[in-house]
Design a protein around this motif. Structure first.
Motif, PDB file in Angstrom:
ATOM      1  N   THR A 138       0.825  -1.207   0.000  1.00 61.60           N
ATOM      2  CA  THR A 138       0.000   0.000   0.000  1.00 61.60           C
ATOM      3  C   THR A 138       0.861   1.259   0.000  1.00 61.60           C
ATOM      4  O   THR A 138       0.316   2.364   0.087  1.00 61.60           O
ATOM      5  N   TYR A 198      -4.499  -3.762  -3.510  1.00 61.26           N
ATOM      6  CA  TYR A 198      -5.334  -3.305  -2.401  1.00 61.26           C
ATOM      7  C   TYR A 198      -5.675  -1.825  -2.483  1.00 61.26           C
ATOM      8  O   TYR A 198      -6.233  -1.267  -1.549  1.00 61.26           O
ATOM      9  N   VAL A 249      -8.316   2.724   3.753  1.00 62.32           N
ATOM     10  CA  VAL A 249      -7.254   1.743   3.509  1.00 62.32           C
ATOM     11  C   VAL A 249      -6.069   2.016   4.429  1.00 62.32           C
ATOM     12  O   VAL A 249      -5.511   1.104   5.038  1.00 62.32           O
ATOM     13  N   ARG A 265      -1.642 -10.502   6.242  1.00 64.22           N
ATOM     14  CA  ARG A 265      -2.885 -10.562   5.472  1.00 64.22           C
ATOM     15  C   ARG A 265      -3.282 -12.004   5.228  1.00 64.22           C
ATOM     16  O   ARG A 265      -2.431 -12.896   5.136  1.00 64.22           O
ATOM     17  N   TRP A 329      -9.025  -7.150  -1.879  1.00 65.53           N
ATOM     18  CA  TRP A 329      -9.180  -6.269  -0.727  1.00 65.53           C
ATOM     19  C   TRP A 329      -9.878  -6.987   0.433  1.00 65.53           C
ATOM     20  O   TRP A 329      -9.438  -6.907   1.588  1.00 65.53           O
ATOM     21  N   SER A 332      -7.566  -9.437   2.073  1.00 65.36           N
ATOM     22  CA  SER A 332      -6.493  -8.762   2.818  1.00 65.36           C
ATOM     23  C   SER A 332      -6.970  -8.252   4.167  1.00 65.36           C
ATOM     24  O   SER A 332      -6.156  -8.035   5.071  1.00 65.36           O
TER      25      SER A 332
END
Length: 482
Positions: A138, A198, A249, A265, A329, A332
């Motif tokens: 990210t 993500y 996020v 994750r 997503w 995760s």
């Protein structure tokens, strides 16, 4: 006179209508009198990030020559060891304080490979920073500075409430100039810029330049709704297309980095692709939604639970899966060991599977099991623009494919043909057509012929390339009539 009176009456009515509409238009165009009060409160919590990296490299003319250049030997003879010198590289970025104890958020790429990180406060105080943790997926990093005083900090906002057209402020360190404030609006939401599985970004026309990376994007309540991460620019400067990682996020990632120094994750063990209209029609799906499984890693959670190539996942843990990105997503956000229910389509039927998630690591790559697959007939060449060959040892050697692969090997692709238009290239291996596995190029010929007889506009091929497989929808070329 009557005509003139009628004209005046029409003008008066138009004027009244305009006045009636004016409050709504004025409200739509309303601009704050000044951003100064908000900016004044926020700027002390926004910091500049300075990094130093020591590298060894070749200097002088030697450093400009690629390996193997005929002049390298000449310069090496005279420069000798003097050509290898240590030098320092410096970079600048931005960040913001999220805790009065000195926790700072920035981008991973700002501090990547840094030997030393310095945080510069709004009053020019310089503090050495420790890297608490980073998450390259990210592009986030958390730093910690030590100081005897309480530091100003900012709070996270709800990025889900940010609407297109909302005013936003960016504060950061563009081009190393120091604290700078720019204003703009939210231009788009959920923007995919191929920056990772993500990340769906907030797009803004707020001026974001080099050095703004890692800085905050604020709403007018003074809450952080995004972390400025990237710009789209042909010249390196702002052209009004910037991207911020949404707070929804960033916030949980930052919390996990603060506590554990790393992010764990869940891992499903599949590679997936979007479901297009063509794929939905070719696979007999009721709608073009979900995540189409291209590979299920051998021994991975999905394979252990019975998922297969061609399954289309439409929900995870009760939450709908609209596309491949959303599946990544949702997975995760789960912890390793969590048991989740997947709902999926297979062979036109909806079913459920319970999967116990594993832990994601960079070493875990989903690998497709090879399918099965002699020489395809003329119909394949005409309908798809392909020439196929059996997966014999000499063919595999010719295309540098690993031994043991079974399938119809793509030997040639006609330029401008249907297969070429979908990116298929020599060395690819066709392992499935629609939901039918193919054992040979002969099977490909038969299935293509059957589809053509039934009037199909196209076929869905499962194409293996290296360790990855992908479903590809290919139109069928129509025979010429005259």
């Amino acid at each position: 006179m009557r005509a003139k009176g009628l004209t005046n009456a029409i003008a008066g009515a138009a004027c009244a209508a305009a006045l009636a509409a004016a409050p709504l238009a004025a409200q739509a165009r309303q601009v704050p009198d000044s951003f100064a009060p908000v900016a004044k409160d926020l700027m002390p919590a926004v910091v500049n990030i300075s990094t130093t990296q020591t590298v060894e490299g070749e200097t002088g003319p030697l450093g400009q020559l690629p390996p193997g250049h005929p002049l390298r030997e000449f310069f090496e003879q005279f420069q000798g060891q003097q050509g290898q010198q240590k030098r320092e590289l410096h970079s600048l970025g931005s960040g913001f304080i999220v805790d009065e104890d000195g926790y700072v958020v920035t981008n991973h790429h700002v501090i990547r490979k840094a030997d030393k990180v310095t945080v510069v406060l709004d009053d020019d105080t310089k503090l050495d920073a420790e890297i608490v943790g980073t998450d390259p997926k990210t592009d986030l990093a958390v730093l910690k500075v030590k100081t005897d005083r309480e530091l100003p900090s900012v709070n996270w906002g709800n990025s889900r409430k940010a609407e297109i057209g909302d005013w936003v402020l960016a504060i950061g360190n563009p081009f190393g100039l120091g604290g700078s404030v720019t204003a703009g609006i939210v231009s788009a939401r959920g923007r995919d810029i191929n920056a990772g599985p993500y990340s769906r970004f907030i797009q803004t026309d707020t001026a974001i330049n080099r050095g703004n990376s890692g800085g905050p994007l604020f709403n007018l309540d003074g809450k952080v709704i995004g972390v400025n991460t990237a710009i789209l620019s042909p010249n390196g400067g702002s052209v009004g297309v910037g991207f911020a990682l949404p707070a929804r996020v960033a916030q949980p990632i930052v919390s996990e980095l603060r506590e554990d120094g790393e992010v764990t994750r869940g891992w499903l063990g599949v590679t997936v692709q979007p479901v297009t209209d063509d794929l939905a029609a070719g696979l007999d799906l009721p709608e073009d939604k979900g995540a189409l499984v291209g590979n299920a890693a051998k021994g991975g959670p999905a394979a252990e639970a019975g998922l297969k190539q061609g399954d289309v996942i439409v929900s995870l843990g009760g939450k709908p899966v609209e596309d491949a990105g959303q599946l990544a997503w949702l997975v995760s956000q789960r912890d390793p060991g969590d048991e989740v229910e997947l709902k999926l389509w297979r062979d036109g039927k909806k079913m459920a599977k319970t999967v116990k998630l594993g832990e994601l690591s960079d070493q875990k790559m989903a690998r497709a099991a090879p399918g099965q697959q002699d020489k395809a007939g003329n119909i394949v060449a005409k309908a798809l623009g392909l020439q196929l060959a059996p997966a014999k040892p000499q063919v595999l050697e010719q295309f540098d494919l690993p031994s043991g692969i079974e399938g119809a090997v793509v030997a040639r692709v006609a330029r401008g043909g249907p297969a070429a238009s979908r990116g298929i290239r020599p060395g690819d291996v066709i392992t499935q057509i629609g939901r039918r596995a193919v054992d040979s190029p002969k099977d490909v010929r038969q299935l293509i012929a059957k589809g053509a007889e039934e009037g199909a506009d196209g076929v869905v091929l499962l194409v293996q390339r290296g360790n990855k497989s992908q479903f590809v929808s290919v139109p069928l070329a129509k025979p010429e009539t005259g």
